[in-house]
Design a protein around this motif. Structure first.
Motif, PDB file in Angstrom:
ATOM      1  N   ALA A  92       0.810  -1.223   0.000  1.00  0.00           N
ATOM      2  CA  ALA A  92       0.000   0.000   0.000  1.00  0.00           C
ATOM      3  C   ALA A  92       0.842   1.271   0.000  1.00  0.00           C
ATOM      4  N   ILE A  93       1.829   1.359   0.904  1.00  0.00           N
ATOM      5  CA  ILE A  93       2.631   2.577   1.014  1.00  0.00           C
ATOM      6  C   ILE A  93       3.508   2.750  -0.218  1.00  0.00           C
ATOM      7  N   ILE A  94       4.102   1.680  -0.679  1.00  0.00           N
ATOM      8  CA  ILE A  94       5.023   1.737  -1.819  1.00  0.00           C
ATOM      9  C   ILE A  94       4.293   2.120  -3.106  1.00  0.00           C
ATOM     10  N   GLN A  95       2.999   1.821  -3.190  1.00  0.00           N
ATOM     11  CA  GLN A  95       2.237   2.170  -4.394  1.00  0.00           C
ATOM     12  C   GLN A  95       2.273   3.670  -4.673  1.00  0.00           C
ATOM     13  N   TRP A  96       2.214   4.477  -3.646  1.00  0.00           N
ATOM     14  CA  TRP A  96       2.273   5.933  -3.818  1.00  0.00           C
ATOM     15  C   TRP A  96       3.657   6.364  -4.296  1.00  0.00           C
ATOM     16  N   ILE A  97       4.685   5.683  -3.823  1.00  0.00           N
ATOM     17  CA  ILE A  97       6.048   5.988  -4.281  1.00  0.00           C
ATOM     18  C   ILE A  97       6.185   5.650  -5.765  1.00  0.00           C
ATOM     19  N   VAL A  98       5.609   4.522  -6.179  1.00  0.00           N
ATOM     20  CA  VAL A  98       5.626   4.118  -7.593  1.00  0.00           C
ATOM     21  C   VAL A  98       4.951   5.184  -8.453  1.00  0.00           C
ATOM     22  N   MET A  99       3.837   5.701  -7.987  1.00  0.00           N
ATOM     23  CA  MET A  99       3.098   6.715  -8.729  1.00  0.00           C
ATOM     24  C   MET A  99       3.930   7.991  -8.895  1.00  0.00           C
TER      25      MET A  99
ATOM     26  N   ILE B 221      14.408  -2.140  -6.400  1.00  0.00           N
ATOM     27  CA  ILE B 221      14.702  -2.093  -4.958  1.00  0.00           C
ATOM     28  C   ILE B 221      13.402  -2.077  -4.162  1.00  0.00           C
ATOM     29  N   LEU B 222      12.426  -1.287  -4.621  1.00  0.00           N
ATOM     30  CA  LEU B 222      11.137  -1.219  -3.941  1.00  0.00           C
ATOM     31  C   LEU B 222      10.444  -2.585  -3.936  1.00  0.00           C
ATOM     32  N   LEU B 223      10.582  -3.293  -5.046  1.00  0.00           N
ATOM     33  CA  LEU B 223       9.996  -4.632  -5.130  1.00  0.00           C
ATOM     34  C   LEU B 223      10.658  -5.564  -4.119  1.00  0.00           C
ATOM     35  N   PHE B 224      11.988  -5.457  -3.994  1.00  0.00           N
ATOM     36  CA  PHE B 224      12.730  -6.284  -3.036  1.00  0.00           C
ATOM     37  C   PHE B 224      12.338  -5.928  -1.603  1.00  0.00           C
ATOM     38  N   VAL B 225      12.262  -4.622  -1.325  1.00  0.00           N
ATOM     39  CA  VAL B 225      11.880  -4.162   0.027  1.00  0.00           C
ATOM     40  C   VAL B 225      10.467  -4.617   0.354  1.00  0.00           C
ATOM     41  N   ASN B 226       9.584  -4.512  -0.645  1.00  0.00           N
ATOM     42  CA  ASN B 226       8.188  -4.890  -0.453  1.00  0.00           C
ATOM     43  C   ASN B 226       8.057  -6.382  -0.117  1.00  0.00           C
TER      44      ASN B 226
END
Length: 436
Positions: free
Chosen positions: A162-169, A411-416
């Motif tokens: 959920a949180i990372i989705q906003w970073i992706v956007m 990296i975000l995918l790995f962290v997620n």
């Protein structure tokens, strides 16, 4: 009834086949919007011209002056929503926003299909040119797919939390802006137009077929188009106004092959003289001459002198009216010749007002907006014209923009994925400890 629908929805949502359909639709629809946004972001000036076409043809006068904003906003929105759909982010909101977008585009493209008010919608820029009917049916298919996703998209989890989705956007929005800004200030990082660097230009390279033109004549204040076989007699009161190209449903490359770049001097074709294959020629393109910054006048004269010292020639090519050329000549006293050309060809050759294009032996060496041209290096340091593009490396520049984005997304995918793994290990450790 509503209860049975809910049960049916729940049952179908958990179906393995439905999940495959959702994933496939995410990939197809998401990739379509990513591609559409990417190719338009690559060439924002192309989008500016297309929006000007829309505004003029549909009489959307309230949007006049907002073309640059739209040329940045539309591709960025498409790119962001396309990536969100591909990755499953904001599973309910993303298809809904895309459906709202289609609610505008679907009736608009239907109107264009039945009226041909604009030759093509420009949905894929110059990369892929679709007919208006092809565009409409493409939008119908996308709309149906988005309706399905609106109902069942939540049945498949997102790639990111959920949180990372906003970073992706946010990251995708920054990526789209960076690509568009580079294309707007210098030149598109990928050239989908026919006049690429390394290609030859000039009407002497290809015979001109008069059947590919219509001739505009005016009588009693009314303009009318005629084919080559039906040109009216000027003695009957008809006055020649313009000659327009007619090459429907052709790719940009096909159009360039049939209608090469042509230069005129008071209506006379002088392409062979200007683009002499034994000369080096610096072309200064000014599609909208009245809006060119007058402060460029002295610099242009100095550049013309510097070109002459290198045995090259500088010429200005514009699509301006004769009175506009006369006004520019009176104000700036140019030391270089000013020729005219087809407005669409000038804009197709290079983006910018003005833009600079170096042609050597009839072949394009480089092109860039005039504002990024290192004029001082040419005027003061006598740097060879060919080396004025040493700082231009479009494919490298595009990779410099893309790789940080791709790295951060990875990296975000790995962290997620790391969080649930750590959480699982911690819980496992706690259970083991409690047993002891």
């Amino acid at each position: 009834m509503s209860q049975s629908l809910k049960e049916l929805h729940k049952k179908w949502s958990g179906n393995a086949f439905n999940k495959v359909v959702v994933i496939v639709l995410r990939i197809i629809v998401g990739a379509t919007f990513v591609f559409s946004g990417f190719v338009k972001a690559i060439d924002p000036m192309g989008s500016v011209y297309k929006f000007q076409e829309y505004i003029g043809a549909l009489d959307f006068t309230t949007l006049a002056g907002s073309e640059v904003f739209l040329a940045f906003a539309v591709p960025i929105v498409e790119l962001v929503l396309g990536v969100l759909l591909l990755t499953g982010c904001l599973r309910r909101t993303t298809p809904l926003l895309l459906l709202l977008l289609m609610a505008v585009m679907l009736p608009l493209t239907y109107f264009l299909a039945i009226t041909s008010a604009v030759p093509d919608c420009g949905c894929f820029g110059d990369a892929i040119v679709l007919t208006n009917w092809q565009t409409f049916w493409k939008n119908v298919a996308l709309t149906l797919a988005l309706i399905y996703l609106l109902v069942f998209n939540k049945s498949v989890p997102s790639v990111y939390g959920a949180i990372i989705q906003w970073i992706v956007m946010i990251l995708t929005g920054i990526l789209g802006f960076a690509i568009a800004f580079e294309g707007y200030t210098t030149q598109p990082l990928i050239d989908f137009r026919p006049f690429k660097v390394g290609t030859k230009i000039g009407s002497q390279l290809q015979p001109v077929n008069e059947n590919d033109f219509v001739f505009v004549y005016k009588k009693d204040g009314v303009e009318k188009e005629f084919s080559i076989d039906s040109v009216p007699n000027e003695e009957e009161g008809w006055e020649f106004v313009d000659r327009k190209k007619t090459t429907p449903d052709l790719t940009p490359a096909q159009k360039a092959a049939i209608n090469p770049f042509t230069i005129y001097d008071s209506g006379t074709d002088v392409t062979e003289e200007v683009l002499d294959t034994t000369l080096t020629q610096l072309l200064i393109l000014m599609p909208n001459l009245p809006r060119v910054n007058k402060s460029y006048a002295f610099v242009l004269n100095d550049i013309a002198d510097a070109c002459a010292k290198q045995g090259a020639q500088m010429s200005c090519i514009t699509s301006a009216l004769s009175n506009e050329v006369e006004e520019w000549t009176k104000l700036t006293e140019p030391s270089y010749p000013i020729y005219t050309g087809d407005d669409s060809d000038i804009k197709m050759l290079a983006r910018g007002n003005p833009a600079a294009v170096l042609v050597k032996n009839g072949r394009i060496v480089w092109k860039r907006t005039f504002s990024t041209l290192p004029a001082k290096q040419l005027i003061s340091n006598a740097v060879p014209l060919e080396h004025l593009s040493d700082d231009l490396a479009p494919s490298l520049r595009l990779w410099e923009i893309l790789w940080p984005y791709l790295l951060i997304m990875t990296i975000l995918l790995f962290v997620n994925r790391l969080y649930p793994v750590v959480d699982y290990i911690v819980n496992k450790f706690k259970k083991t400890r409690n047993k002891d």
